[in-house]
Design a protein around this motif. Structure first.
Motif, PDB file in Angstrom:
ATOM      1  N   LEU A   4      19.569 -17.344 -14.220  1.00  0.00           N
ATOM      2  CA  LEU A   4      18.856 -16.112 -14.519  1.00  0.00           C
ATOM      3  C   LEU A   4      19.378 -15.612 -15.861  1.00  0.00           C
ATOM      4  O   LEU A   4      20.585 -15.436 -16.034  1.00  0.00           O
ATOM      5  N   VAL A   5      18.474 -15.402 -16.794  1.00  0.00           N
ATOM      6  CA  VAL A   5      18.882 -14.954 -18.122  1.00  0.00           C
ATOM      7  C   VAL A   5      18.135 -13.673 -18.461  1.00  0.00           C
ATOM      8  O   VAL A   5      16.911 -13.678 -18.629  1.00  0.00           O
ATOM      9  N   GLU A   6      18.890 -12.599 -18.551  1.00  0.00           N
ATOM     10  CA  GLU A   6      18.313 -11.301 -18.862  1.00  0.00           C
ATOM     11  C   GLU A   6      18.431 -11.016 -20.360  1.00  0.00           C
ATOM     12  O   GLU A   6      19.420 -11.421 -20.992  1.00  0.00           O
ATOM     13  N   SER A   7      17.456 -10.316 -20.892  1.00  0.00           N
ATOM     14  CA  SER A   7      17.478  -9.954 -22.310  1.00  0.00           C
ATOM     15  C   SER A   7      16.652  -8.700 -22.536  1.00  0.00           C
ATOM     16  O   SER A   7      15.938  -8.248 -21.630  1.00  0.00           O
ATOM     17  N   GLY A   8      16.769  -8.158 -23.740  1.00  0.00           N
ATOM     18  CA  GLY A   8      15.954  -7.019 -24.108  1.00  0.00           C
ATOM     19  C   GLY A   8      16.674  -5.684 -24.125  1.00  0.00           C
ATOM     20  O   GLY A   8      16.090  -4.662 -24.483  1.00  0.00           O
ATOM     21  N   GLY A   9      17.927  -5.673 -23.721  1.00  0.00           N
ATOM     22  CA  GLY A   9      18.672  -4.422 -23.726  1.00  0.00           C
ATOM     23  C   GLY A   9      19.017  -3.973 -25.132  1.00  0.00           C
ATOM     24  O   GLY A   9      18.734  -4.666 -26.115  1.00  0.00           O
ATOM     25  N   GLY A  10      19.625  -2.809 -25.206  1.00  0.00           N
ATOM     26  CA  GLY A  10      20.024  -2.283 -26.506  1.00  0.00           C
ATOM     27  C   GLY A  10      20.402  -0.829 -26.423  1.00  0.00           C
ATOM     28  O   GLY A  10      20.540  -0.268 -25.325  1.00  0.00           O
ATOM     29  N   LEU A  11      20.545  -0.236 -27.595  1.00  0.00           N
ATOM     30  CA  LEU A  11      20.880   1.175 -27.708  1.00  0.00           C
ATOM     31  C   LEU A  11      19.616   1.941 -28.050  1.00  0.00           C
ATOM     32  O   LEU A  11      18.906   1.594 -29.005  1.00  0.00           O
ATOM     33  N   LEU A  85      13.624   7.052 -21.071  1.00  0.00           N
ATOM     34  CA  LEU A  85      14.999   6.722 -20.693  1.00  0.00           C
ATOM     35  C   LEU A  85      15.916   7.927 -20.785  1.00  0.00           C
ATOM     36  O   LEU A  85      15.737   8.801 -21.650  1.00  0.00           O
ATOM     37  N   ARG A  86      16.886   7.938 -19.891  1.00  0.00           N
ATOM     38  CA  ARG A  86      17.852   9.030 -19.793  1.00  0.00           C
ATOM     39  C   ARG A  86      19.267   8.464 -19.952  1.00  0.00           C
ATOM     40  O   ARG A  86      19.494   7.288 -19.644  1.00  0.00           O
ATOM     41  N   PRO A  87      20.213   9.288 -20.356  1.00  0.00           N
ATOM     42  CA  PRO A  87      21.593   8.796 -20.455  1.00  0.00           C
ATOM     43  C   PRO A  87      22.103   8.179 -19.156  1.00  0.00           C
ATOM     44  O   PRO A  87      22.871   7.212 -19.188  1.00  0.00           O
ATOM     45  N   GLU A  88      21.675   8.704 -18.026  1.00  0.00           N
ATOM     46  CA  GLU A  88      22.132   8.162 -16.743  1.00  0.00           C
ATOM     47  C   GLU A  88      21.536   6.793 -16.430  1.00  0.00           C
ATOM     48  O   GLU A  88      21.934   6.162 -15.445  1.00  0.00           O
ATOM     49  N   ASP A  89      20.618   6.309 -17.249  1.00  0.00           N
ATOM     50  CA  ASP A  89      20.103   4.949 -17.092  1.00  0.00           C
ATOM     51  C   ASP A  89      21.026   3.918 -17.753  1.00  0.00           C
ATOM     52  O   ASP A  89      20.807   2.712 -17.619  1.00  0.00           O
ATOM     53  N   THR A  90      22.035   4.388 -18.451  1.00  0.00           N
ATOM     54  CA  THR A  90      22.977   3.485 -19.103  1.00  0.00           C
ATOM     55  C   THR A  90      23.674   2.605 -18.072  1.00  0.00           C
ATOM     56  O   THR A  90      24.269   3.109 -17.119  1.00  0.00           O
ATOM     57  N   ALA A  91      23.576   1.298 -18.264  1.00  0.00           N
ATOM     58  CA  ALA A  91      24.144   0.339 -17.312  1.00  0.00           C
ATOM     59  C   ALA A  91      23.889  -1.069 -17.823  1.00  0.00           C
ATOM     60  O   ALA A  91      23.155  -1.273 -18.799  1.00  0.00           O
ATOM     61  N   VAL A  92      24.481  -2.034 -17.139  1.00  0.00           N
ATOM     62  CA  VAL A  92      24.109  -3.433 -17.337  1.00  0.00           C
ATOM     63  C   VAL A  92      23.026  -3.743 -16.311  1.00  0.00           C
ATOM     64  O   VAL A  92      23.193  -3.461 -15.125  1.00  0.00           O
ATOM     65  N   TYR A  93      21.945  -4.316 -16.789  1.00  0.00           N
ATOM     66  CA  TYR A  93      20.801  -4.604 -15.938  1.00  0.00           C
ATOM     67  C   TYR A  93      20.722  -6.101 -15.639  1.00  0.00           C
ATOM     68  O   TYR A  93      20.892  -6.936 -16.533  1.00  0.00           O
ATOM     69  N   TYR A  94      20.441  -6.403 -14.370  1.00  0.00           N
ATOM     70  CA  TYR A  94      20.363  -7.779 -13.889  1.00  0.00           C
ATOM     71  C   TYR A  94      19.074  -7.979 -13.103  1.00  0.00           C
ATOM     72  O   TYR A  94      18.547  -7.053 -12.503  1.00  0.00           O
ATOM     73  N   CYS A  95      18.612  -9.212 -13.054  1.00  0.00           N
ATOM     74  CA  CYS A  95      17.523  -9.546 -12.141  1.00  0.00           C
ATOM     75  C   CYS A  95      18.069 -10.531 -11.108  1.00  0.00           C
ATOM     76  O   CYS A  95      19.046 -11.239 -11.352  1.00  0.00           O
ATOM     77  N   ASN A  96      17.442 -10.567  -9.951  1.00  0.00           N
ATOM     78  CA  ASN A  96      17.841 -11.501  -8.907  1.00  0.00           C
ATOM     79  C   ASN A  96      16.853 -11.443  -7.760  1.00  0.00           C
ATOM     80  O   ASN A  96      16.033 -10.522  -7.664  1.00  0.00           O
ATOM     81  N   LYS A  97      16.941 -12.432  -6.901  1.00  0.00           N
ATOM     82  CA  LYS A  97      16.153 -12.413  -5.683  1.00  0.00           C
ATOM     83  C   LYS A  97      16.544 -11.208  -4.855  1.00  0.00           C
ATOM     84  O   LYS A  97      17.710 -10.787  -4.833  1.00  0.00           O
ATOM     85  N   TYR A  98      15.574 -10.655  -4.155  1.00  0.00           N
ATOM     86  CA  TYR A  98      15.854  -9.489  -3.314  1.00  0.00           C
ATOM     87  C   TYR A  98      16.594  -9.901  -2.038  1.00  0.00           C
ATOM     88  O   TYR A  98      17.430  -9.162  -1.519  1.00  0.00           O
ATOM     89  N   VAL A  99      16.304 -11.110  -1.557  1.00  0.00           N
ATOM     90  CA  VAL A  99      16.954 -11.640  -0.357  1.00  0.00           C
ATOM     91  C   VAL A  99      17.660 -12.935  -0.737  1.00  0.00           C
ATOM     92  O   VAL A  99      17.121 -13.733  -1.485  1.00  0.00           O
ATOM     93  N   ASN A 100      18.853 -13.133  -0.219  1.00  0.00           N
ATOM     94  CA  ASN A 100      19.630 -14.344  -0.508  1.00  0.00           C
ATOM     95  C   ASN A 100      19.780 -14.548  -2.010  1.00  0.00           C
ATOM     96  O   ASN A 100      19.272 -15.512  -2.593  1.00  0.00           O
ATOM     97  N   SER A 101      20.495 -13.623  -2.628  1.00  0.00           N
ATOM     98  CA  SER A 101      20.593 -13.616  -4.085  1.00  0.00           C
ATOM     99  C   SER A 101      21.184 -14.917  -4.626  1.00  0.00           C
ATOM    100  O   SER A 101      21.990 -15.587  -3.983  1.00  0.00           O
ATOM    101  N   LEU A 102      20.741 -15.226  -5.816  1.00  0.00           N
ATOM    102  CA  LEU A 102      21.273 -16.366  -6.564  1.00  0.00           C
ATOM    103  C   LEU A 102      22.547 -15.921  -7.289  1.00  0.00           C
ATOM    104  O   LEU A 102      22.907 -14.732  -7.253  1.00  0.00           O
ATOM    105  N   ASP A 103      23.182 -16.859  -7.952  1.00  0.00           N
ATOM    106  CA  ASP A 103      24.322 -16.478  -8.795  1.00  0.00           C
ATOM    107  C   ASP A 103      23.823 -15.499  -9.864  1.00  0.00           C
ATOM    108  O   ASP A 103      22.794 -15.724 -10.479  1.00  0.00           O
ATOM    109  N   TRP A 104      24.579 -14.440 -10.061  1.00  0.00           N
ATOM    110  CA  TRP A 104      24.160 -13.411 -11.005  1.00  0.00           C
ATOM    111  C   TRP A 104      24.285 -13.896 -12.443  1.00  0.00           C
ATOM    112  O   TRP A 104      25.214 -14.621 -12.797  1.00  0.00           O
ATOM    113  N   GLY A 105      23.338 -13.481 -13.259  1.00  0.00           N
ATOM    114  CA  GLY A 105      23.419 -13.775 -14.673  1.00  0.00           C
ATOM    115  C   GLY A 105      24.378 -12.826 -15.367  1.00  0.00           C
ATOM    116  O   GLY A 105      25.074 -12.045 -14.716  1.00  0.00           O
ATOM    117  N   GLN A 106      24.389 -12.870 -16.683  1.00  0.00           N
ATOM    118  CA  GLN A 106      25.298 -12.012 -17.441  1.00  0.00           C
ATOM    119  C   GLN A 106      24.751 -10.603 -17.617  1.00  0.00           C
ATOM    120  O   GLN A 106      25.506  -9.689 -17.950  1.00  0.00           O
TER     121      GLN A 106
END
Length: 114
Positions: A4-11, A85-106
């Motif tokens: 799983l490769v996430e992208s698109g984040g930023g400031l 977007l709000r300051p409280e949305d600041t976080a690292v965002y990940y995608c994954n299966k909702y059930v039986n998750s895969l190994d998490w991406g970065q």
């Protein structure tokens, strides 16, 4: 091993928008429900939004009306459009299966300044 490769984040300033992308290394036709999650510093990872194979979506109360999750099964991609977007949305965002998750991406870092 599925990746799983996430992208698109930023400031971004409060009120701004970002579009996150999640590339899955295999077909997602067999994945019933996929979710976007986030983890803020010192907090547990939480589910932000999820989408089923039929396109049915469910968002956390904190992002309802602001975030939209979509999936492109042909491209093995999942997206998260984030508006107002709000300051409280600041976080690292990940995608994954909702059930039986895969190994998490970065994940991808989203930082919202006030």
């Amino acid at each position: 091993q599925v990746q799983l490769v996430e992208s698109g984040g930023g400031l971004v300033q409060a009120g701004g928008s970002l579009r996150l992308s999640c590339a899955v290394s295999r077909s997602i036709f067999s994945i019933n429900t996929i979710g976007w999650y986030r983890q803020a510093p010192g907090k547990q990872r939480e589910l932000v939004a999820r989408i089923s194979i039929t396109g049915s979506t469910n968002n956390a109360d904190s992002v309802k009306g602001r975030f939209t999750i979509t999936r492109d099964n042909a491209k093995n991609m999942v997206y998260l459009q984030m508006n107002s977007l709000r300051p409280e949305d600041t976080a690292v965002y990940y995608c994954n299966k909702y059930v039986n998750s895969l190994d998490w991406g970065q994940g991808t870092q989203v930082t919202v300044s006030s």
